[in-house]
Scaffold this active site. Structure first.
Site, PDB file in Angstrom:
ATOM      1  N   ASP A 103      -5.617   0.496   0.176  1.00  0.00           N
ATOM      2  CA  ASP A 103      -5.773  -0.663   1.055  1.00  0.00           C
ATOM      3  C   ASP A 103      -7.132  -1.336   0.860  1.00  0.00           C
ATOM      4  O   ASP A 103      -7.257  -2.557   0.997  1.00  0.00           O
ATOM      5  CB  ASP A 103      -5.621  -0.206   2.517  1.00  0.00           C
ATOM      6  CG  ASP A 103      -5.542  -1.376   3.482  1.00  0.00           C
ATOM      7  OD1 ASP A 103      -4.580  -2.153   3.383  1.00  0.00           O
ATOM      8  OD2 ASP A 103      -6.448  -1.505   4.329  1.00  0.00           O
ATOM      9  N   ASN A 143      -5.454   8.609   4.802  1.00  0.00           N
ATOM     10  CA  ASN A 143      -6.332   8.845   3.652  1.00  0.00           C
ATOM     11  C   ASN A 143      -7.173   7.599   3.383  1.00  0.00           C
ATOM     12  O   ASN A 143      -6.631   6.515   3.149  1.00  0.00           O
ATOM     13  CB  ASN A 143      -5.494   9.189   2.423  1.00  0.00           C
ATOM     14  CG  ASN A 143      -6.329   9.668   1.256  1.00  0.00           C
ATOM     15  OD1 ASN A 143      -7.403   9.151   0.988  1.00  0.00           O
ATOM     16  ND2 ASN A 143      -5.826  10.666   0.545  1.00  0.00           N
ATOM     17  N   ALA A 145      -8.675   6.595   0.820  1.00  0.00           N
ATOM     18  CA  ALA A 145      -8.433   6.006  -0.486  1.00  0.00           C
ATOM     19  C   ALA A 145      -7.047   5.382  -0.595  1.00  0.00           C
ATOM     20  O   ALA A 145      -6.753   4.696  -1.573  1.00  0.00           O
ATOM     21  CB  ALA A 145      -8.585   7.061  -1.573  1.00  0.00           C
ATOM     22  N   GLU A 146      -6.222   5.601   0.427  1.00  0.00           N
ATOM     23  CA  GLU A 146      -4.864   5.066   0.365  1.00  0.00           C
ATOM     24  C   GLU A 146      -4.659   3.988   1.429  1.00  0.00           C
ATOM     25  O   GLU A 146      -5.076   2.846   1.238  1.00  0.00           O
ATOM     26  CB  GLU A 146      -3.852   6.210   0.469  1.00  0.00           C
ATOM     27  CG  GLU A 146      -3.979   7.191  -0.701  1.00  0.00           C
ATOM     28  CD  GLU A 146      -2.947   8.287  -0.692  1.00  0.00           C
ATOM     29  OE1 GLU A 146      -1.740   7.989  -0.709  1.00  0.00           O
ATOM     30  OE2 GLU A 146      -3.340   9.482  -0.652  1.00  0.00           O
ATOM     31  N   MET A 147      -4.094   4.335   2.576  1.00  0.00           N
ATOM     32  CA  MET A 147      -3.798   3.310   3.579  1.00  0.00           C
ATOM     33  C   MET A 147      -4.921   3.144   4.598  1.00  0.00           C
ATOM     34  O   MET A 147      -4.942   2.164   5.350  1.00  0.00           O
ATOM     35  CB  MET A 147      -2.465   3.619   4.237  1.00  0.00           C
ATOM     36  CG  MET A 147      -1.343   3.645   3.190  1.00  0.00           C
ATOM     37  SD  MET A 147       0.254   4.226   3.777  1.00  0.00           S
ATOM     38  CE  MET A 147       0.939   2.699   4.405  1.00  0.00           C
TER      39      MET A 147
END
Length: 342
Positions: A103, A143, A145-147
């Site tokens: 994201d 996370n 690094a993700e959402m």
């Protein structure tokens, strides 16, 4: 002279017919080419229709809610990513990238595996840190690094402000006083994922339709078994059911030049014996879900087969052997359920 010629022609014709009949008898006497079906049944079984769960029973309402959440970018902090961003159901459940963009625009360290049939796997994530898709569904949302959603409460508050979700959660969890909870978000997404099954021609073959595979695919199947791929890639998923060291006979880094070091499961357990241990990927739809390996470092399936044979089985397969196995792997491609697409 004419009579003599006629006699010769007739005699030759009779001889030829006799030889033809003899040839037919010889061909009939030859043993048939072994059909690999019974041998295949020793290692594989057909794909079940749904990945049922006793702890998370599937209902149409829960699956419909899970589908809505799966495609909703509001599940990421800045609204740039949904589950489908990394697990694109128009692309066999992957984004086709070595690693996925989160994201915040940053990329993770590991490849996003396909979500198709994943609910059948024994564990989730490359390092096996989640026991099922219910547990897995809550991980990427939080996370960074993700959402990148900061907290569970942040997302719950956001969704409670959406009238459509108040209705959908109430229908999916009618017995809950407060249906919109982080646990129910996870259960709903997982319920949807449990319907993402992709039966294929290989399943029809295992069920007894010997014409479901071509002769070339059957030859590839036999070579796949004889080579030893079934040591890890067996069962209904052709993998996905165990953790294994990547690089049994050779360090995989020697074959995948320039890759970053990844401790594998050791990152979770802190046990040095778990270094380079990863979940064995399932091979269903493998021809459509590259790039390959935990780091997405290999785009070409032929190269992936070569590396696996070398570092896991200590075998140098010829290009012809690799192509034969790849031909069989193509028979594992199914179809994403139409109902799962937007």
């Amino acid at each position: 002279m004419k009579k003599l010629f006629t006699f010769v022609v007739v005699a030759f014709s009779l001889f030829a017919c006799s030889q033809t009949e003899t040839n037919k008898e010889q061909v009939a006497a030859l043993p048939p080419v072994p059909e690999p079906l019974e041998e295949a049944k020793r290692f594989f079984s057909p794909l079940p229709v749904l990945a049922e769960s006793k702890d998370n029973p599937l209902t149409p309402q829960k699956v419909a809610l899970g589908k809505s959440l799966f495609y909703d970018t509001r599940l990421s902090k800045d609204g740039k990513n949904s589950c489908n961003s990394c697990h694109n159901l128009e692309n066999f459940g992957v984004d086709g990238e070595a690693t996925s963009e989160g994201d915040a625009g940053k990329r993770g360290d590991r490849n996003s595996p396909t979500v198709l049939n994943a609910a059948f796997h024994s564990t989730q994530f490359w390092d096996g840190r989640a026991k099922d898709v219910e547990e897995q569904a809550g991980g990427p949302i939080l996370n960074p690094a993700e959402m990148a959603v900061p907290t569970e409460a942040f997302l719950v508050k956001r969704l409670r402000e959406v009238p459509e979700y108040r209705k959908l959660f109430a229908e999916a969890f009618p017995e809950d006083r407060q249906p919109i909870s982080y646990a129910n978000i996870r259960r709903s997404i997982a319920a949807f994922e449990r319907t993402l099954t992709t039966p294929c021609r290989f399943d029809r073959y295992l069920e007894g339709d010997v014409n479901a595979l071509s002769a070339e695919e059957k030859a590839g199947l036999k070579l796949y078994i004889e080579t030893g791929c079934v040591q890890c890639h067996a069962g209904p998923m052709l993998g996905g059911m165990m953790l294994q060291k990547f690089g049994i006979f050779a360090d995989y880094r020697s074959e995948l030049k320039g890759v970053k070091d990844d401790p594998g499961r050791m990152q979770v357990t802190k046990d040095s014996t778990d270094k380079d241990v990863f979940k064995v990927p399932a091979l269903r739809n493998i021809a459509m879900t590259g790039p390959y390996f935990h780091n997405g470092s290999v785009k070409d399936l032929d190269e992936a087969v070569r590396v696996m044979a070398k570092v896991q089985l200590n075998k140098d397969l010829t290009p012809e052997q690799r192509q034969s196995i790849i031909t069989f792997l193509g028979a594992l491609t199914g179809e994403v359920p139409v109902s799962a697409k937007q």
